[in-house]
Design a protein around this motif. Structure first.
Motif, PDB file in Angstrom:
ATOM      1  N   TYR A  88       0.912  -1.232   0.126  1.00 48.10           N
ATOM      2  CA  TYR A  88      -0.002   0.014  -0.083  1.00 48.10           C
ATOM      3  C   TYR A  88       0.757   1.313  -0.014  1.00 48.10           C
ATOM      4  O   TYR A  88       1.885   1.058   0.383  1.00 48.10           O
ATOM      5  CB  TYR A  88      -0.939   0.016   1.198  1.00 48.10           C
ATOM      6  N   ILE A  89       0.303   2.489  -0.401  1.00 49.86           N
ATOM      7  CA  ILE A  89       1.117   3.736  -0.311  1.00 49.86           C
ATOM      8  C   ILE A  89       0.411   4.294   1.132  1.00 49.86           C
ATOM      9  O   ILE A  89      -0.612   4.746   1.131  1.00 49.86           O
ATOM     10  CB  ILE A  89       0.526   4.461  -1.411  1.00 49.86           C
ATOM     11  N   PRO A  90       1.410   4.705   2.029  1.00 49.43           N
ATOM     12  CA  PRO A  90       1.066   5.323   3.265  1.00 49.43           C
ATOM     13  C   PRO A  90       0.416   6.724   2.786  1.00 49.43           C
ATOM     14  O   PRO A  90       0.823   7.316   1.940  1.00 49.43           O
ATOM     15  CB  PRO A  90       2.501   5.296   3.963  1.00 49.43           C
ATOM     16  N   THR A  91      -0.555   6.992   3.760  1.00 50.90           N
ATOM     17  CA  THR A  91      -1.366   8.450   3.636  1.00 50.90           C
ATOM     18  C   THR A  91      -0.123   9.378   3.559  1.00 50.90           C
ATOM     19  O   THR A  91       0.676   9.496   4.425  1.00 50.90           O
ATOM     20  CB  THR A  91      -2.140   8.501   4.726  1.00 50.90           C
ATOM     21  N   GLY A  92      -0.301  10.308   2.599  1.00 54.89           N
ATOM     22  CA  GLY A  92       0.595  11.722   2.696  1.00 54.89           C
ATOM     23  C   GLY A  92       1.865  11.498   1.941  1.00 54.89           C
ATOM     24  O   GLY A  92       2.450  12.428   1.840  1.00 54.89           O
ATOM     25  N   TRP A  96       6.044  11.107  -6.436  1.00 56.76           N
ATOM     26  CA  TRP A  96       6.970  11.439  -7.415  1.00 56.76           C
ATOM     27  C   TRP A  96       8.270  11.505  -6.752  1.00 56.76           C
ATOM     28  O   TRP A  96       8.612  12.073  -5.428  1.00 56.76           O
ATOM     29  CB  TRP A  96       6.984  12.970  -7.965  1.00 56.76           C
ATOM     30  N   GLY A  97       9.607  11.025  -7.112  1.00 63.43           N
ATOM     31  CA  GLY A  97      10.962  11.102  -6.867  1.00 63.43           C
ATOM     32  C   GLY A  97      10.936   9.987  -5.858  1.00 63.43           C
ATOM     33  O   GLY A  97      10.565   8.987  -5.721  1.00 63.43           O
ATOM     34  N   ALA A  98      11.696  10.337  -4.546  1.00 61.67           N
ATOM     35  CA  ALA A  98      12.208   9.472  -3.477  1.00 61.67           C
ATOM     36  C   ALA A  98      10.616   9.333  -2.984  1.00 61.67           C
ATOM     37  O   ALA A  98      10.049  10.099  -2.165  1.00 61.67           O
ATOM     38  CB  ALA A  98      13.217   9.982  -2.677  1.00 61.67           C
ATOM     39  N   SER A  99      10.238   8.028  -2.483  1.00 60.00           N
ATOM     40  CA  SER A  99       9.206   7.816  -1.879  1.00 60.00           C
ATOM     41  C   SER A  99       9.292   6.293  -1.085  1.00 60.00           C
ATOM     42  O   SER A  99      10.527   5.949  -0.807  1.00 60.00           O
ATOM     43  CB  SER A  99       7.971   7.482  -2.806  1.00 60.00           C
ATOM     44  N   ARG A 100       8.279   5.652  -0.727  1.00 59.32           N
ATOM     45  CA  ARG A 100       8.001   4.561   0.008  1.00 59.32           C
ATOM     46  C   ARG A 100       6.907   3.958  -0.297  1.00 59.32           C
ATOM     47  O   ARG A 100       5.626   4.745  -0.314  1.00 59.32           O
ATOM     48  CB  ARG A 100       8.411   4.703   1.446  1.00 59.32           C
ATOM     49  N   ALA A 101       6.968   2.545  -0.004  1.00 61.52           N
ATOM     50  CA  ALA A 101       5.642   1.643  -0.178  1.00 61.52           C
ATOM     51  C   ALA A 101       5.623   0.957   1.340  1.00 61.52           C
ATOM     52  O   ALA A 101       6.671   0.658   1.773  1.00 61.52           O
ATOM     53  CB  ALA A 101       5.742   0.507  -1.442  1.00 61.52           C
ATOM     54  N   GLY A 102       4.434   0.826   1.771  1.00 59.90           N
ATOM     55  CA  GLY A 102       4.120  -0.064   2.818  1.00 59.90           C
ATOM     56  C   GLY A 102       3.782  -1.374   2.601  1.00 59.90           C
ATOM     57  O   GLY A 102       3.268  -1.696   1.558  1.00 59.90           O
ATOM     58  N   LEU A 103       4.591  -2.379   3.220  1.00 65.70           N
ATOM     59  CA  LEU A 103       4.167  -3.850   3.348  1.00 65.70           C
ATOM     60  C   LEU A 103       3.804  -4.372   4.535  1.00 65.70           C
ATOM     61  O   LEU A 103       4.374  -4.183   5.586  1.00 65.70           O
ATOM     62  CB  LEU A 103       5.512  -4.532   2.686  1.00 65.70           C
ATOM     63  N   ARG A 104       2.534  -4.889   4.495  1.00 71.58           N
ATOM     64  CA  ARG A 104       1.983  -5.424   5.853  1.00 71.58           C
ATOM     65  C   ARG A 104       1.678  -6.803   5.781  1.00 71.58           C
ATOM     66  O   ARG A 104       1.034  -7.328   4.712  1.00 71.58           O
ATOM     67  CB  ARG A 104       0.904  -4.674   6.515  1.00 71.58           C
ATOM     68  N   CYS A 105       1.750  -7.705   6.805  1.00 75.89           N
ATOM     69  CA  CYS A 105       1.382  -9.039   6.666  1.00 75.89           C
ATOM     70  C   CYS A 105      -0.091  -9.016   7.062  1.00 75.89           C
ATOM     71  O   CYS A 105      -0.492  -8.768   8.197  1.00 75.89           O
ATOM     72  CB  CYS A 105       2.084  -9.815   7.784  1.00 75.89           C
ATOM     73  N   VAL A 106      -0.873  -9.709   6.234  1.00 77.93           N
ATOM     74  CA  VAL A 106      -2.415  -9.864   6.631  1.00 77.93           C
ATOM     75  C   VAL A 106      -2.810 -11.214   6.737  1.00 77.93           C
ATOM     76  O   VAL A 106      -4.049 -11.620   6.932  1.00 77.93           O
ATOM     77  CB  VAL A 106      -3.012  -9.217   5.277  1.00 77.93           C
ATOM     78  N   VAL A 114       6.138  -3.087   7.232  1.00 81.73           N
ATOM     79  CA  VAL A 114       7.470  -2.545   7.229  1.00 81.73           C
ATOM     80  C   VAL A 114       7.434  -1.536   5.967  1.00 81.73           C
ATOM     81  O   VAL A 114       6.252  -1.436   5.313  1.00 81.73           O
ATOM     82  CB  VAL A 114       8.514  -3.545   6.769  1.00 81.73           C
ATOM     83  N   TYR A 115       8.318  -0.791   5.984  1.00 79.77           N
ATOM     84  CA  TYR A 115       8.652   0.281   4.656  1.00 79.77           C
ATOM     85  C   TYR A 115       9.587  -0.170   3.608  1.00 79.77           C
ATOM     86  O   TYR A 115      10.439  -0.195   4.034  1.00 79.77           O
ATOM     87  CB  TYR A 115       8.721   1.622   5.049  1.00 79.77           C
ATOM     88  N   LEU A 116       9.283  -0.106   2.314  1.00 79.82           N
ATOM     89  CA  LEU A 116      10.162  -0.368   1.326  1.00 79.82           C
ATOM     90  C   LEU A 116      10.612   0.823   0.540  1.00 79.82           C
ATOM     91  O   LEU A 116       9.659   1.635   0.181  1.00 79.82           O
ATOM     92  CB  LEU A 116       9.615  -1.347   0.332  1.00 79.82           C
ATOM     93  N   PRO A 117      11.744   1.238   0.337  1.00 78.96           N
ATOM     94  CA  PRO A 117      11.999   2.626  -0.376  1.00 78.96           C
ATOM     95  C   PRO A 117      11.945   2.605  -1.812  1.00 78.96           C
ATOM     96  O   PRO A 117      11.965   1.336  -2.677  1.00 78.96           O
ATOM     97  CB  PRO A 117      13.722   2.740  -0.072  1.00 78.96           C
ATOM     98  N   VAL A 118      11.247   3.456  -2.493  1.00 80.37           N
ATOM     99  CA  VAL A 118      11.006   3.194  -3.723  1.00 80.37           C
ATOM    100  C   VAL A 118      10.986   4.680  -4.300  1.00 80.37           C
ATOM    101  O   VAL A 118      11.110   5.860  -3.829  1.00 80.37           O
ATOM    102  CB  VAL A 118       9.187   3.193  -3.805  1.00 80.37           C
ATOM    103  N   THR A 119      11.794   4.819  -5.515  1.00 76.75           N
ATOM    104  CA  THR A 119      11.813   5.911  -6.465  1.00 76.75           C
ATOM    105  C   THR A 119      11.203   6.036  -7.721  1.00 76.75           C
ATOM    106  O   THR A 119      11.176   5.013  -8.561  1.00 76.75           O
ATOM    107  CB  THR A 119      13.405   5.928  -6.728  1.00 76.75           C
ATOM    108  N   VAL A 120      10.473   6.956  -7.815  1.00 78.65           N
ATOM    109  CA  VAL A 120       9.498   7.028  -9.143  1.00 78.65           C
ATOM    110  C   VAL A 120      10.071   7.973 -10.068  1.00 78.65           C
ATOM    111  O   VAL A 120      10.083   9.230  -9.450  1.00 78.65           O
ATOM    112  CB  VAL A 120       7.995   7.467  -8.750  1.00 78.65           C
TER     113      VAL A 120
END
Length: 248
Positions: A88-92, A96-106, A114-120
């Protein structure tokens, strides 16, 4: 930009190291070999899910092309085994550019997040320097050319209209092929304090013009106060040489 510490419930100290391997088996693609000091890449279905989340936010029918580059999980993490991980993409989050994605165990015995670094990288049309240009250079039409640039590598908007910047002064040097940004241009001063200016009020399909005295310097992009002929103080935007526009 460093990602914040993940919200993770650590395993008890007596938990075997195989627990960490179990979650990596869930996240890592089969056969992937980690390079030195790196955590294995995400399994392709989960990696595709992360990429798609960001692409849906930045790309549309008339949008420029984009590329999503995934980073690596923090190698210090110790996570419980999980049967299903949701991206998922955390709120806020800036997409664009340096970002992050959330990864959660469901689907697992111990929930974790946890959070994964992402660059767009987002690419689109923009003006670039036709050759090396020094700081303080006054731009001419021949100094610029159109090209596809990385719009997301700088927070300042890319310049796309050459006619709007010819005559402007560079605040920093540009290398050949480097994109021109609004932040790299010195604001123009259209008039000084005390000068007589033309005042144009526009709105609802009509326009009224008059004159007045500038009470401050008219800098591009900054509102200015003007004293009209009848002594009234009005506020407008400098839009040209000794010209102030008021939107009604």
């Amino acid at each position: 930009m460093n990602s914040p510490l993940p919200s993770v419930r650590p395993l008890p100290r007596r938990a075997p190291a195989s627990a960490a391997l179990a979650v990596l088996a869930c996240l890592a693609a089969p056969g992937v070999r980690a390079q030195a000091a790196e955590v294995p890449s995400l399994a392709e279905p989960l990696a595709s899910q992360v990429r798609q989340l960001f692409l849906e936010r930045v790309v549309g029918p008339a949008s420029p092309r984009a590329e999503v580059v995934l980073g690596r999980l923090d190698p210090r993490l110790r996570l419980a085994a999980c049967q299903k991980v949701e991206a998922y993409i955390p709120t806020g989050t800036r997409v664009w550019g340096a970002s992050r994605a959330g990864l959660r165990c469901v689907d697992g015995p111990t929930p974790w997040n946890v959070y994964l670094p992402v660059t767009v990288h987002v690419y689109g049309p923009g003006l670039v320097a036709a050759g090396p240009l020094p700081a303080g250079h006054v731009l001419a039409q021949a100094d610029l050319r159109q090209a596809e640039i990385n719009l997301s590598e700088h927070r300042s908007p890319a310049v796309t209209d050459a006619s709007a910047v010819v005559g402007r002064t560079l605040t920093a040097a540009l290398a050949a092929g480097q994109g021109l940004r609004e932040a790299g241009l010195k604001s123009r001063q259209w008039f000084g304090p005390g000068e007589t200016v033309q005042v144009r009020a526009v709105g609802g399909g009509f326009a009224i013009e008059g004159t007045g005295e500038a009470m401050m310097a008219g800098m591009e992009g900054q509102p200015v106060r003007v004293k009209t002929e009848n002594g009234k103080i009005v506020s407008g935007m400098p839009v040209g040489d000794r010209l102030v526009e008021i939107t009604l």
